[in-house]
Design a protein around this motif. Structure first.
Motif, short mmCIF file in Angstrom:
data_model
loop_
_atom_site.label_atom_id
_atom_site.label_comp_id
_atom_site.label_asym_id
_atom_site.label_seq_id
_atom_site.Cartn_x
_atom_site.Cartn_y
_atom_site.Cartn_z
N PHE B 184 0.82 -1.21 0.00
CA PHE B 184 0.00 0.00 0.00
C PHE B 184 0.85 1.25 0.00
CE2 PHE B 184 -3.48 -2.71 1.18
CZ PHE B 184 -2.97 -3.61 2.10
N ILE B 185 0.26 2.31 -0.51
CA ILE B 185 0.85 3.65 -0.40
C ILE B 185 -0.06 4.44 0.55
CG2 ILE B 185 1.36 5.80 -1.64
CD1 ILE B 185 1.67 3.94 -4.17
N LEU B 186 0.54 5.12 1.50
CA LEU B 186 -0.22 5.95 2.43
C LEU B 186 0.22 7.40 2.26
CD1 LEU B 186 -2.22 6.28 4.78
CD2 LEU B 186 -0.35 5.74 6.35
N ARG B 187 -0.71 8.23 1.84
CA ARG B 187 -0.41 9.65 1.68
C ARG B 187 -1.07 10.43 2.79
NH1 ARG B 187 -1.34 11.88 -4.48
NH2 ARG B 187 0.50 10.95 -5.47
N ALA B 188 -0.34 11.39 3.31
CA ALA B 188 -0.93 12.34 4.26
C ALA B 188 -0.58 13.74 3.78
CB ALA B 188 -0.39 12.11 5.66
N ARG B 189 -1.44 14.66 4.05
CA ARG B 189 -1.13 16.07 3.74
C ARG B 189 -0.39 16.67 4.94
NH1 ARG B 189 -3.98 19.54 -0.29
NH2 ARG B 189 -3.91 21.05 1.39
N GLN B 190 -0.61 17.96 5.18
CA GLN B 190 0.23 18.64 6.17
C GLN B 190 0.09 18.00 7.56
OE1 GLN B 190 -1.94 20.48 4.23
NE2 GLN B 190 -0.42 21.24 2.78
N VAL B 191 1.22 17.53 8.06
CA VAL B 191 1.26 16.96 9.40
C VAL B 191 2.25 17.78 10.21
CG1 VAL B 191 1.54 14.87 10.76
CG2 VAL B 191 0.92 14.68 8.36
N SER B 192 1.83 18.17 11.39
CA SER B 192 2.69 19.03 12.20
C SER B 192 3.81 18.22 12.83
CB SER B 192 1.83 19.69 13.30
OG SER B 192 2.59 20.61 14.02
N PHE B 196 8.16 18.96 8.86
CA PHE B 196 7.36 20.02 8.23
C PHE B 196 7.99 21.39 8.52
CE2 PHE B 196 3.51 21.72 6.41
CZ PHE B 196 3.44 22.98 6.98
N SER B 197 8.35 21.60 9.75
CA SER B 197 8.93 22.89 10.14
C SER B 197 10.27 23.11 9.46
CB SER B 197 9.10 22.96 11.65
OG SER B 197 7.84 22.85 12.29
N GLU B 198 11.01 22.02 9.23
CA GLU B 198 12.32 22.15 8.58
C GLU B 198 12.18 22.42 7.09
OE1 GLU B 198 13.96 18.39 9.67
OE2 GLU B 198 14.17 18.97 11.78
N MET B 199 11.09 21.93 6.49
CA MET B 199 10.94 22.06 5.04
C MET B 199 10.32 23.39 4.66
SD MET B 199 11.14 20.84 1.94
CE MET B 199 11.82 19.25 2.38
N PHE B 200 9.29 23.80 5.38
CA PHE B 200 8.51 24.96 4.95
C PHE B 200 8.81 26.18 5.81
CE2 PHE B 200 6.26 22.63 1.90
CZ PHE B 200 5.89 21.41 2.44
N PRO B 201 8.76 27.37 5.19
CA PRO B 201 9.04 28.58 5.96
C PRO B 201 7.96 28.83 7.01
CG PRO B 201 8.34 29.13 3.73
CD PRO B 201 8.47 27.65 3.78
N SER B 213 -6.51 25.53 9.70
CA SER B 213 -6.17 24.53 10.72
C SER B 213 -6.92 23.22 10.48
CB SER B 213 -6.48 25.06 12.12
OG SER B 213 -7.85 25.40 12.22
N SER B 214 -8.06 23.31 9.79
CA SER B 214 -8.82 22.09 9.51
C SER B 214 -8.07 21.17 8.56
CB SER B 214 -10.19 22.44 8.92
OG SER B 214 -10.03 23.15 7.70
N PHE B 215 -7.06 21.70 7.86
CA PHE B 215 -6.28 20.86 6.95
C PHE B 215 -5.31 19.96 7.70
CE2 PHE B 215 -8.18 22.90 3.68
CZ PHE B 215 -7.44 23.47 2.65
N GLU B 216 -4.93 20.39 8.89
CA GLU B 216 -3.79 19.74 9.53
C GLU B 216 -4.14 18.34 10.04
OE1 GLU B 216 -1.90 22.37 12.20
OE2 GLU B 216 -0.26 21.00 12.65
N ILE B 217 -3.24 17.43 9.80
CA ILE B 217 -3.41 16.04 10.24
C ILE B 217 -2.49 15.80 11.43
CG2 ILE B 217 -3.30 13.62 9.53
CD1 ILE B 217 -5.23 15.17 7.81
N GLU B 218 -2.99 15.15 12.44
CA GLU B 218 -2.15 14.78 13.58
C GLU B 218 -1.34 13.54 13.24
OE1 GLU B 218 -3.06 17.94 15.76
OE2 GLU B 218 -1.75 16.32 16.47
N PRO B 219 -0.10 13.46 13.71
CA PRO B 219 0.69 12.25 13.44
C PRO B 219 -0.02 10.97 13.88
CG PRO B 219 2.11 13.96 14.34
CD PRO B 219 0.70 14.48 14.42
N ASP B 220 -0.73 11.02 15.00
CA ASP B 220 -1.40 9.81 15.48
C ASP B 220 -2.48 9.33 14.50
OD1 ASP B 220 -1.33 10.37 19.10
OD2 ASP B 220 0.12 9.49 17.71
#
Lengths: 190, 270
Positions: B184-192, B196-201, B213-220
């Protein structure tokens, strides 16, 4: 076992094998399962005296009279042997009707809504499935702020395909995939 | 929540001492699996990780230093698992090491090569070593990805290119291993996460947290998705991609998301 205790799942009329497999998976985990079956068919521990020709309003009113609310709504669409333009349009709209009615009659949307359509080599079924996929995205956007997750599963029309789709629907409603919203899952039958 | 029973199972998660890898390991461990985590650089204090597993009631994990780009390290990890447990049931390919992109001028052959070496090729080397050691692939193989291959994000060039290669390799593996493993491939969008902090300004993070904020996915949430894929109930998705995004991808465009952004600006949130 028992992880679905206290939950109520409504399955609209659909292919027997899928309805049977899905019902058993939910019941095994303690859910109350209501099947809108053919001729008042009963599978599970609650019966709704409704057949597949009745509208969502009547079904929801019946559920309400039993003092129940729907946590999980599984809408089987486009599964009929013969499709016409009118039937396809009605099948596309079916989920919208259920959503509006559950809100109006029962006061809230189901937490889990899964639409199930067949993978068929048929012009009208293909068009209907494509429309439902897009509608799933739009409904997700409309209900973004609500505690509702709407997804679409497309099953291969074989016994294995329907069993696997029932298992996928069960997993979507398990609590493990609550951030899965507006997605189409294509389930293989081999 | 439904909880599959993974007692007696062994899981390997690469790049797993922080972020999504750690979340996957914790979720699998919480269901009873014996988890092996690999890392090469950084990551949390090991004692802190062990405590998190304890808090979840999970078996104590094994934490191994291993460079995903080195075949000898891969062989060492797999042999260690074989010697200790005699089995490997779940493999979560999570490691991703890349540079930041950003402009045509910044794109370099060396950086593309390094990104692929760490973020794409390891899916093949690990599965090959596992098959060699155990005689069969793991029951479930999951490649952690993102929607970067299909959507532009600032500075994300190398990650996106690597994920595209990873997904293609995973789909090829799925064809080869049909009937032998669930792939399987598992895709997630923005995860805090730290990544993420290292990649994006900071400005990007601010837009997401203040306006979307509704976009954000929790790691869990991603961890639980790994559990779902390993449960057996999603075997009909073999070779497919599961996308955890709260529905954001569908309406993440200027006309739909623009008004939300404007409202946030008007209310001084940005």
């Amino acid at each position: 076992m028992g992880s679905f205790k206290g939950r109520v799942a409504l399955l609209s009329a659909g292919p027997d094998k899928f309805v049977e497999c899905a019902s058993r998976l939910f019941m095994n985990e303690g859910a109350c399962v209501i099947v809108q079956g053919k001729n008042g068919q009963t599978i599970g521990n609650e019966t709704v005296e409704a057949d597949s020709t009745l509208d969502a309003g009547t079904v929801c009113a019946e559920i309400s009279s039993h003092g129940l609310k729907i946590d999980t709504l599984i809408v089987c669409a486009l599964w009929q042997t013969t499709l016409t333009y009118e039937i396809v349009a009605a099948e596309i709209h079916k989920t919208v009707a259920y959503l509006k009615t559950t809100k109006d009659v029962l006061g809230e949307y189901p937490k889990y809504v899964v639409i199930v359509t067949p993978q068929k080599e048929d012009n009208l079924a293909s068009a209907g499935s494509a429309s439902i996929k897009t509608l799933t995205g739009y409904l997700t956007r409309h209900l973004l702020e609500q505690d509702v997750r709407i997804n679409l599963c497309r099953y291969a029309p074989s016994e294995m395909g329907m069993r696997r789709t029932a298992e996928a629907v069960f997993m979507i409603c398990s609590g493990l995939l609550d951030d899965l919203r507006g997605q189409q899952l294509t389930i293989s039958g081999d | 929540m439904f909880r599959p029973d993974f007692r007696g199972k062994t899981a390997l998660v690469t790049g797993a001492t922080r972020g999504l890898g750690l979340a996957a390991g914790l979720a699998l461990g919480e269901m009873g699996a014996q988890v092996v985590l690999t890392h090469k650089w950084g990551g949390d204090d090991h004692n802190a990780i062990l405590e998190r597993f304890r808090d979840r009631g999970a078996p104590k994990p094994i934490i191994i230093t291993a460079d995903a780009a080195l075949e000898e390290d891969t062989r060492h990890v797999v042999n260690l698992i074989g010697d200790a447990y005699g089995r490997l049931d779940f493999f979560v390919n999570n490691v991703c090491v890349t540079s930041r992109g950003g402009s045509l001028e910044n794109l370099k052959s060396r950086d593309i090569s390094q990104s692929l070496k760490y973020s794409a090729w390891p899916i093949l080397t690990y599965v090959k070593e596992i098959r060699h050691r155990f005689g069969s692939p793991p029951q479930k193989i999951i490649s952690m990805s993102s929607d970067g291959p299909d959507h532009h994000y600032p500075f994300y060039d190398y990650v996106a290119v690597s994920k595209a290669a990873l997904e293609a390799l995973t789909r090829r593996l799925a064809v080869e291993l049909r009937g032998k493993a669930g792939v399987f491939i598992l895709r997630a969008r923005q995860v805090s996460t730290d990544s993420f902090s290292e990649m994006f300004p900071a400005a990007s993070k601010n837009i997401l947290s203040q306006a979307f904020s509704s976009f954000e996915i929790e790691p869990d949430a991603v961890g639980r998705s790994v559990v779902a894929l390993c449960s057996g109930y999603l075997d009909g998705l073999h070779g497919e991609t599961l996308c955890i995004d709260k529905g954001a991808t569908f309406y993440d465009n200027v006309l739909s998301a623009g008004p939300v952004l404007m409202e946030a600006l008007e209310h001084g949130k940005l």
